[in-house]
Design a protein around this motif. Structure first.
Motif, PDB file in Angstrom:
ATOM      1  N   GLU A   1       5.767   8.612   9.230  1.00  0.00           N
ATOM      2  CA  GLU A   1       5.897   9.242   7.764  1.00  0.00           C
ATOM      3  C   GLU A   1       5.503  10.629   8.163  1.00  0.00           C
ATOM      4  O   GLU A   1       6.101  11.630   7.519  1.00  0.00           O
ATOM      5  CB  GLU A   1       5.154   8.692   6.819  1.00  0.00           C
ATOM      6  CG  GLU A   1       5.293   9.253   5.487  1.00  0.00           C
ATOM      7  CD  GLU A   1       4.492   8.779   4.208  1.00  0.00           C
ATOM      8  OE1 GLU A   1       4.810   9.437   3.351  1.00  0.00           O
ATOM      9  OE2 GLU A   1       3.751   8.084   4.615  1.00  0.00           O
ATOM     10  N   ASN A   2       4.414  11.012   8.895  1.00  0.00           N
ATOM     11  CA  ASN A   2       3.672  12.215   9.212  1.00  0.00           C
ATOM     12  C   ASN A   2       4.720  13.049  10.003  1.00  0.00           C
ATOM     13  O   ASN A   2       4.650  14.296  10.002  1.00  0.00           O
ATOM     14  CB  ASN A   2       2.232  12.302   9.834  1.00  0.00           C
ATOM     15  CG  ASN A   2       1.422  11.653   9.100  1.00  0.00           C
ATOM     16  OD1 ASN A   2       1.628  11.561   7.618  1.00  0.00           O
ATOM     17  ND2 ASN A   2       0.237  11.282   9.500  1.00  0.00           N
TER      18      ASN A   2
ATOM     19  N   ASP B   1       0.146  -0.514   9.500  1.00  0.00           N
ATOM     20  CA  ASP B   1      -0.220   0.513   8.607  1.00  0.00           C
ATOM     21  C   ASP B   1      -0.231   1.981   9.277  1.00  0.00           C
ATOM     22  O   ASP B   1       0.184   2.823   8.756  1.00  0.00           O
ATOM     23  CB  ASP B   1      -1.426   0.202   7.855  1.00  0.00           C
ATOM     24  CG  ASP B   1      -1.793   1.332   6.545  1.00  0.00           C
ATOM     25  OD1 ASP B   1      -1.116   1.212   6.003  1.00  0.00           O
ATOM     26  OD2 ASP B   1      -2.955   1.846   7.035  1.00  0.00           O
TER      27      ASP B   1
ATOM     28  N   ASN C   1       1.329   4.208  -3.003  1.00  0.00           N
ATOM     29  CA  ASN C   1       0.992   5.677  -2.528  1.00  0.00           C
ATOM     30  C   ASN C   1       2.223   6.522  -2.812  1.00  0.00           C
ATOM     31  O   ASN C   1       2.330   7.521  -2.362  1.00  0.00           O
ATOM     32  CB  ASN C   1       0.503   5.671  -1.260  1.00  0.00           C
ATOM     33  CG  ASN C   1      -0.985   5.090  -1.119  1.00  0.00           C
ATOM     34  OD1 ASN C   1      -1.707   5.030  -1.942  1.00  0.00           O
ATOM     35  ND2 ASN C   1      -1.127   4.691   0.159  1.00  0.00           N
ATOM     36  N   ASN C   2       3.413   5.894  -3.349  1.00  0.00           N
ATOM     37  CA  ASN C   2       4.531   6.786  -3.434  1.00  0.00           C
ATOM     38  C   ASN C   2       4.835   7.124  -2.063  1.00  0.00           C
ATOM     39  O   ASN C   2       5.331   8.606  -1.968  1.00  0.00           O
ATOM     40  CB  ASN C   2       4.412   7.732  -4.744  1.00  0.00           C
ATOM     41  CG  ASN C   2       4.350   6.982  -5.976  1.00  0.00           C
ATOM     42  OD1 ASN C   2       4.831   6.098  -6.120  1.00  0.00           O
ATOM     43  ND2 ASN C   2       3.486   7.482  -6.605  1.00  0.00           N
ATOM     44  N   ALA C   3       4.744   6.614  -0.888  1.00  0.00           N
ATOM     45  CA  ALA C   3       5.162   7.058   0.086  1.00  0.00           C
ATOM     46  C   ALA C   3       6.409   6.914   0.655  1.00  0.00           C
ATOM     47  O   ALA C   3       7.254   6.675  -0.156  1.00  0.00           O
ATOM     48  CB  ALA C   3       3.950   6.485   1.453  1.00  0.00           C
ATOM     49  N   MET C   4       6.688   6.933   2.163  1.00  0.00           N
ATOM     50  CA  MET C   4       7.956   6.710   2.844  1.00  0.00           C
ATOM     51  C   MET C   4       8.583   5.417   2.278  1.00  0.00           C
ATOM     52  O   MET C   4       8.130   4.369   1.912  1.00  0.00           O
ATOM     53  CB  MET C   4       7.635   6.581   4.354  1.00  0.00           C
ATOM     54  CG  MET C   4       8.882   6.355   4.915  1.00  0.00           C
ATOM     55  SD  MET C   4       8.305   6.456   6.959  1.00  0.00           S
ATOM     56  CE  MET C   4       7.033   5.144   7.067  1.00  0.00           C
ATOM     57  N   ASN C   5       9.954   5.600   1.998  1.00  0.00           N
ATOM     58  CA  ASN C   5      10.688   4.601   1.574  1.00  0.00           C
ATOM     59  C   ASN C   5      10.891   3.610   2.805  1.00  0.00           C
ATOM     60  O   ASN C   5      11.367   3.689   3.841  1.00  0.00           O
ATOM     61  CB  ASN C   5      12.127   4.866   1.102  1.00  0.00           C
ATOM     62  CG  ASN C   5      12.090   5.746   0.030  1.00  0.00           C
ATOM     63  OD1 ASN C   5      11.377   5.499  -1.008  1.00  0.00           O
ATOM     64  ND2 ASN C   5      13.006   6.719   0.139  1.00  0.00           N
TER      65      ASN C   5
ATOM     66  N   ASP D   1      11.544  10.135   5.823  1.00  0.00           N
ATOM     67  CA  ASP D   1      11.461   9.613   4.576  1.00  0.00           C
ATOM     68  C   ASP D   1      12.117   8.075   4.429  1.00  0.00           C
ATOM     69  O   ASP D   1      11.755   7.601   3.535  1.00  0.00           O
ATOM     70  CB  ASP D   1      12.479  10.483   3.647  1.00  0.00           C
ATOM     71  CG  ASP D   1      11.702  11.978   3.319  1.00  0.00           C
ATOM     72  OD1 ASP D   1      10.561  12.083   3.500  1.00  0.00           O
ATOM     73  OD2 ASP D   1      12.366  12.960   3.321  1.00  0.00           O
TER      74      ASP D   1
ATOM     75  N   GLN E   1       0.702  -1.245   0.096  1.00  0.00           N
ATOM     76  CA  GLN E   1      -0.136  -0.035  -0.031  1.00  0.00           C
ATOM     77  C   GLN E   1       1.054   1.202   0.068  1.00  0.00           C
ATOM     78  O   GLN E   1       0.698   2.221  -0.904  1.00  0.00           O
ATOM     79  CB  GLN E   1      -1.008  -0.011   1.375  1.00  0.00           C
ATOM     80  CG  GLN E   1      -2.059   1.120   1.313  1.00  0.00           C
ATOM     81  CD  GLN E   1      -2.946   1.023  -0.085  1.00  0.00           C
ATOM     82  OE1 GLN E   1      -3.261  -0.269  -0.181  1.00  0.00           O
ATOM     83  NE2 GLN E   1      -3.121   2.195  -0.776  1.00  0.00           N
ATOM     84  N   HIS E   2       1.944   1.319   0.774  1.00  0.00           N
ATOM     85  CA  HIS E   2       2.770   2.424   0.796  1.00  0.00           C
ATOM     86  C   HIS E   2       3.699   2.666  -0.360  1.00  0.00           C
ATOM     87  O   HIS E   2       3.754   3.661  -0.851  1.00  0.00           O
ATOM     88  CB  HIS E   2       3.755   2.126   2.061  1.00  0.00           C
ATOM     89  CG  HIS E   2       3.602   2.656   3.426  1.00  0.00           C
ATOM     90  ND1 HIS E   2       3.362   3.886   3.741  1.00  0.00           N
ATOM     91  CD2 HIS E   2       2.888   1.961   4.220  1.00  0.00           C
ATOM     92  CE1 HIS E   2       2.811   3.960   4.662  1.00  0.00           C
ATOM     93  NE2 HIS E   2       2.519   2.888   5.316  1.00  0.00           N
TER      94      HIS E   2
ATOM     95  N   ARG F   1       2.378   5.480   8.746  1.00  0.00           N
ATOM     96  CA  ARG F   1       1.898   6.443   8.317  1.00  0.00           C
ATOM     97  C   ARG F   1       2.047   7.661   9.436  1.00  0.00           C
ATOM     98  O   ARG F   1       2.465   8.751   9.090  1.00  0.00           O
ATOM     99  CB  ARG F   1       0.191   6.418   7.923  1.00  0.00           C
ATOM    100  CG  ARG F   1      -0.090   5.628   6.605  1.00  0.00           C
ATOM    101  CD  ARG F   1      -1.395   5.928   6.271  1.00  0.00           C
ATOM    102  NE  ARG F   1      -2.268   5.152   7.280  1.00  0.00           N
ATOM    103  CZ  ARG F   1      -3.182   5.423   8.239  1.00  0.00           C
ATOM    104  NH1 ARG F   1      -3.154   6.676   8.592  1.00  0.00           N
ATOM    105  NH2 ARG F   1      -3.835   4.583   9.022  1.00  0.00           N
TER     106      ARG F   1
END
Length: 373
Positions: free
Chosen positions: A141-142, A134, A57-61, A146, A53-54, A138
């Motif tokens: 990351e917030n 999950d 979403n191109n989220a945190m590595n 990174d 899922q991450h 998140r």
């Protein structure tokens, strides 16, 4: 390379190691390691879904400790479970970015795929988590992180002393430039405790160490343990204050006994997505429920229904001015304020009168909240 979880073969080996260590080691929490193989499979699937899922979403590595050729080198790191990612954790994670910048490096948080107590004290069914993986990822990351390294918590990892862990992962694998420690931050085998030797190891291996102070709430140092205590006491206001956000849980709307509609208070029955996720103490709460990312004001009953002689613990939500069919929908409950404890009423009429009063209290809460915005 993004984090890829262990395959089934690894967990068969893990299961064998678990039984070996049950015999020869009582570590960390001085209790046996006991993890059923089917739990490992289930956790592996859930964790992989979180990682996917991450990625989508191109989220945190998110990195895999076993793919050393692809790990960032020379980072500044902080190690922790970060369960709850409360205000104390947030302070550490935000300071990590500054610490890394001062060292001319990138910041990376290091955590574990599961809470050590779920491995070392698996028979303790009373232990619950403040976040799913999950949610935890998140929230990390917030805080501006990174890069996240997730280490599978195995008997081999549990057996390492603090210096052994630091040398194996932080020095040899990552070549870190700096280590940021929280006020109660510790890692390593408690029966082979050499955490006080970490500064000497840092000097020897050439990485910097920094310390971050605690965060307090009414004179009490904020910790995951204190937040669990507040939730178990139904003190949702204190828990939310220590977390720095509104405590929440996700679930699916399922069919219930449909008693509420006969009282003109229809409810959505919620089945929690993760049985390890902690719920507040039984009682009636003022909540916000999100359905398809849209928030609605509501009130929630957690617990049994003594007026109807039901001993099943359920989560029932009455959504104000709401008539939609939401069966099978995924929803999120945000716990705002506790209204009262569970009560038994002599008649349905008295119950309805109380529900009317409960709704009025909730409406007053939301009105006050709107005034403050």
């Amino acid at each position: 390379m993004f984090y890829q979880f262990f395959e089934l073969q690894s967990y068969i080996f893990f299961y064998i190691c678990t039984n070996f260590y049950n015999i020869f080691h009582n570590i960390f929490f001085n209790e046996k390691i006991s993890v059923p193989l089917h739990d490992c499979r289930k956790h592996a699937k859930q964790t992989q879904q979180t990682i996917n899922q991450h990625i989508a979403n191109n989220a945190m590595n998110i990195y895999n400790i076993n793919e050393a050729n692809h790990l960032p080198q020379g980072t500044a790191v902080s190690v922790g479970m970060f369960d709850g990612v409360h205000r104390g954790h947030q302070k550490v994670l935000r300071s990590l970015g500054v610490f890394a910048e001062n060292l001319g490096s990138d910041a990376m948080a290091i955590t574990f795929d599961r809470h050590p107590r779920l491995v070392l004290a698996a028979e303790n069914n009373a232990f619950h988590l403040l976040n799913t993986n999950d949610e935890r990822f998140r929230l990390i990351e917030n805080c501006g992180i990174d890069n996240l390294l997730v280490i599978p918590f195995t008997p081999q990892v549990a057996a390492l002393s603090a210096c052994q862990f630091a040398h194996k992962y932080l020095v040899e694998t990552l070549g870190i430039k700096g280590l940021l420690l929280g006020y109660d931050n510790m890692f390593g085998n408690k029966q082979n405790n050499d955490f006080d030797q970490i500064p000497a190891l840092a000097t020897q291996c050439g990485f910097a160490i920094a310390n971050e102070g605690s965060v307090s709430e009414n004179g009490t140092q904020i910790s995951s343990t204190q937040i669990r205590k507040a939730l178990s006491n139904g003190n949702i206001a204190l828990a939310n204050s220590m977390l720095g956000y509104t405590y929440n849980t996700c679930g699916t709307v399922v069919k219930g006994r449909q008693v509420g509609r006969t009282l003109h208070f229809p409810t959505a029955n919620i089945h929690c997505s993760d049985p390890l996720k902690m719920l507040p103490a039984d009682g009636v709460y003022c909540v916000t429920i999100t359905i398809d990312n849209q928030p609605f004001d509501a009130m929630c009953n957690i617990g049994i229904q003594p007026t109807f002689d039901s001993q099943n613990r359920t989560i029932e939500v009455h959504i104000f001015d709401f008539l939609q069919d939401i069966y099978s929908k995924e929803v999120t409950l945000f716990f705002c304020e506790k209204i009262r404890d569970i009560q038994r009423f002599d008649s349905t009429e008295k119950l309805v009168n109380q529900l009317v009063a409960d709704k009025q209290k909730c409406l007053q809460y939301f009105a006050r909240k709107m005034e403050k915005q």
